[in-house]
Design a protein around this motif. Structure first.
Motif, short mmCIF file in Angstrom:
data_model
loop_
_atom_site.label_atom_id
_atom_site.label_comp_id
_atom_site.label_asym_id
_atom_site.label_seq_id
_atom_site.Cartn_x
_atom_site.Cartn_y
_atom_site.Cartn_z
N TYR A 144 0.98 -1.23 -0.08
CA TYR A 144 0.17 0.04 0.01
C TYR A 144 0.74 1.32 0.03
O TYR A 144 0.36 2.26 0.48
CB TYR A 144 -1.14 -0.06 1.12
N ARG A 180 -9.09 1.56 2.36
CA ARG A 180 -7.65 1.00 2.34
C ARG A 180 -6.88 2.23 2.55
O ARG A 180 -6.76 3.17 1.86
CB ARG A 180 -7.75 0.75 0.77
N SER A 225 -7.54 -5.40 4.66
CA SER A 225 -6.25 -4.92 3.77
C SER A 225 -5.28 -5.92 3.88
O SER A 225 -4.46 -6.21 2.69
CB SER A 225 -5.92 -3.48 4.27
#
Lengths: 415, 229
Positions: A144, A180, A225
């Motif tokens: 991420y 997210r 996530s």
């Protein structure tokens, strides 16, 4: 001639006020004239070098400007998508040195979020051969991770490791991928390219966060996530591919092969060509600026002549004395031409000094990414030369008026 | 050649281009070398116009004028400019000098436009100082700007400039009218002494009939009704 130099310099010194103002107005017009030329040339050069060393950009068959706008400027109507397998096939081609997949469409607070791989930071070049550098942090490590452009970071006061949420698509109907968390892993240095106003995240993360979006609607699948990151979701679609070739002479050959690609038809755009085409749209702007500086230039010359004409009445006695002493009509004309020459030449020198100081100051204060030359080129030298010549030619006007005055006044001026 | 005529006028007619009225119609006359001519006339009688024609600044309607043996009427305007630079020295009523130049440069300026005058003067510095002391001007004024001088001083500097390079003809147009009577007298004496010293011919124009006493009676003329009397 020596006498005329003496007279001109002393006479000018006697009228320093009007004279200084004339020089300053010429200097200002020189700053404008050369400044506009210098800046537009630098801007053009910078624009045409927005992307370098990328030989081809492959995308779905659309107009070359659409492809350029989408994949380099991250703007314009979205393109049709390209199959990820096409990227894989391209990167395996013999002629291809490197290929970088790009997907556009998401955003963060009106800035474009581009998904790609770490190769983007490795291979993207601008201003001939400059690489994208990080002012803080580095490229993607974690799933991420997000890299932000310099202007995005500055305007939104983003710092390293900060958490942000991207939006799905851009524009008014943007929906947050609120579930997210993305973390800033790197901030780019300013480049003066569209990268400054973009954010970058990983292509695989792009694909992953979109699995909960089906036909434009969010469907909560209750995946954390962490789980999502471990699912190893492979990208299916991208917007296009930046391609670098081993040998530039293969450009047309490769472009041709991409257009009849197995599986799907692609369009291959040569970025340098597309950029020049796009620049034509901006050319009008440059022409208008040049026109404006031309008008400023003419105004400055006429301003100088107006000043010379205005001081003519004060100089009637002076001219009558010179005529009496035997100054020919020719020497009166030379006197005015010398004066015009001194004013314009001083104005040109002062203007150049001012412009260079301004550009240095601009560089120090704004630390701009656009390289502006401090010195005039041949074109600018010829402009200045024309300026000097036309001033001398136009100085005939006050000289003629002065000559007519002297005929009327005769030996003795009765003022 | 002792009785050489410096100025010979057979005819000289002038009118302004737009007007029908004849301003001047001079009857034949001449001035011999070293002669001093006093030309008297009321204001508006055409004195200055006559001088402008003799200097070649304005063109007469018709003329036949010989100056120093040259057919002056036939010279082109730029030839007249050169002729004036070489052969004339001129003094006006006022504002003779360029205010922004020093006294020295003002005097030397006459040689800047005439090679002939420049050649005549060997040492400019010395000649300027000689003329200044001859005209009762302190050498302290040498490097002063002309605008800082008194009117009397300015007029004498103008005489020095007219004399430098020893031109054959000195033209004086009301040179004393800005001076008071004491200064007038000493000015006239200095002027005559110097002109005679370098054997120039003087053309002196004034509305002041009292000054005619400085001139020989056969060189006293009046401009009246367009002609010389």
């Amino acid at each position: 001639m020596k006498t005329l130099w003496l007279l001109t310099s002393k006479s000018i010194a006697n009228r320093r006020m009007a004279f200084t103002l004339s020089i300053i107005s010429i200097a200002i017009s020189v700053v404008l004239l050369l400044g506009i030329d210098r800046v537009t040339k630098a801007a053009k050069n910078h624009f045409l070098n927005t992307i370098n060393q990328t030989d081809l950009i492959a995308a779905a068959p659309e107009g070359s400007l659409d492809i350029l706008l989408n994949l380099v400027f991250h703007m314009g109507d979205p393109l049709k998508e390209v199959d990820y397998s096409s990227y894989e096939a391209i990167s395996k081609m013999d002629e291809v040195a490197w290929a970088v997949p790009i997907s556009v469409g998401d955003s963060f607070k009106s800035y474009d979020a581009v998904s790609t791989t770490n190769d983007y930071f490795k291979y993207y070049k601008y201003a001939s051969s400059k690489s994208l550098l990080f002012s803080n942090g580095a490229d993607f490590r974690d799933f991420y991770d997000v890299v932000v452009g310099s202007e995005v970071a500055k305007k939104l006061h983003l710092t390293l490791h900060e958490t942000i949420h991207l939006s799905h698509s851009n524009g008014a109907s943007a929906h947050a991928h609120a579930n997210r968390d993305f973390h800033i892993c790197g901030i780019l240095k300013p480049t003066g390219t569209p990268n400054d106003t973009s954010l970058f995240f990983q292509l695989k993360a792009d694909e992953a966060i979109h699995i909960e979006w089906q036909s434009g609607h969010f469907v909560d699948m209750h995946i954390s996530s962490e789980q999502l990151a471990k699912m190893n979701i492979q990208p299916k679609h991208i917007s296009g591919v930046l391609i670098g070739l081993k040998n530039r002479s293969d450009i047309l050959n490769v472009a041709d092969r991409l257009e009849h690609f197995k599986g799907e038809n692609l369009k291959a755009v040569i970025p340098a060509k597309a950029l020049s085409k796009l620049y034509l749209l901006l050319k009008n702007m440059q022409e208008i600026l040049t026109l404006i500086s031309g008008v400023v230039f003419v105004a400055a010359i006429f301003g100088m002549i107006a000043t010379m004409l205005a001081t003519l009445n004060d100089r009637r006695r002076e001219i009558a004395i010179l005529r009496t002493l035997g100054a020919t009509v020719k020497s009166i004309f030379i006197l005015f031409a010398l004066e015009a020459f001194i004013i314009v030449a001083s104005g040109i020198i002062l203007g150049n000094i001012l412009l260079t100081l301004l550009l240095i100051l601009n560089n120090l204060v704004f630390n701009t990414t656009v390289q502006i030359s401090y010195f005039p080129d041949i074109y600018e030298f010829s402009l200045l030369f024309i300026m000097l010549i036309s001033a001398i030619i136009v100085s005939v006007l006050p000289a003629l008026k002065s000559y007519k005055n002297s005929l009327q006044d005769g030996l003795m001026v009765k003022i | 050649m002792q009785t050489k005529n410096i100025i010979e006028i057979a005819s000289c007619v002038f009118k302004y281009p737009q007007s029908q009225r004849i301003i001047l119609d001079i009857n034949p006359f001449h001035v011999r070398s070293g002669g001093h001519l006093f030309l008297h006339g009321k204001s508006g009688s055409g004195k200055t116009t006559f001088l402008n024609i003799l200097c070649g600044i304005i063109e007469p309607l018709q003329s036949d004028i010989k100056i120093l043996g040259t057919d002056f009427s036939k010279l082109t305007p730029s030839q007249k400019d050169r002729f004036r630079a070489d052969n004339y020295g001129t003094i006006f009523q006022q504002f003779n000098l360029l205010p922004y130049l020093s006294v020295k440069k003002n005097i030397a300026l006459a040689c800047g436009f005439s090679k002939q005058k420049a050649l005549y003067v060997n040492d400019m510095e010395e000649e300027v100082e000689r003329l200044m002391s001859a005209l009762d001007l302190s050498s302290a004024l040498l490097n002063k700007q002309a605008m800082h001088l008194s009117v009397g001083e300015q007029q004498r500097v103008a005489v020095a400039r007219a004399l430098i390079g020893a031109p054959k003809i000195i033209i004086a147009d009301e040179p004393t009218s800005a001076l008071d009577s004491d200064a007038k007298e000493s000015f006239m004496k200095l002027l005559f002494t110097q002109i005679e010293a370098q054997d120039s011919t003087l053309l002196f124009v004034s509305h002041d009939k009292g000054l005619s006493s400085y001139f020989q009676t056969d060189y006293n003329f009046s401009l009246f009704n367009k002609a010389l009397l």
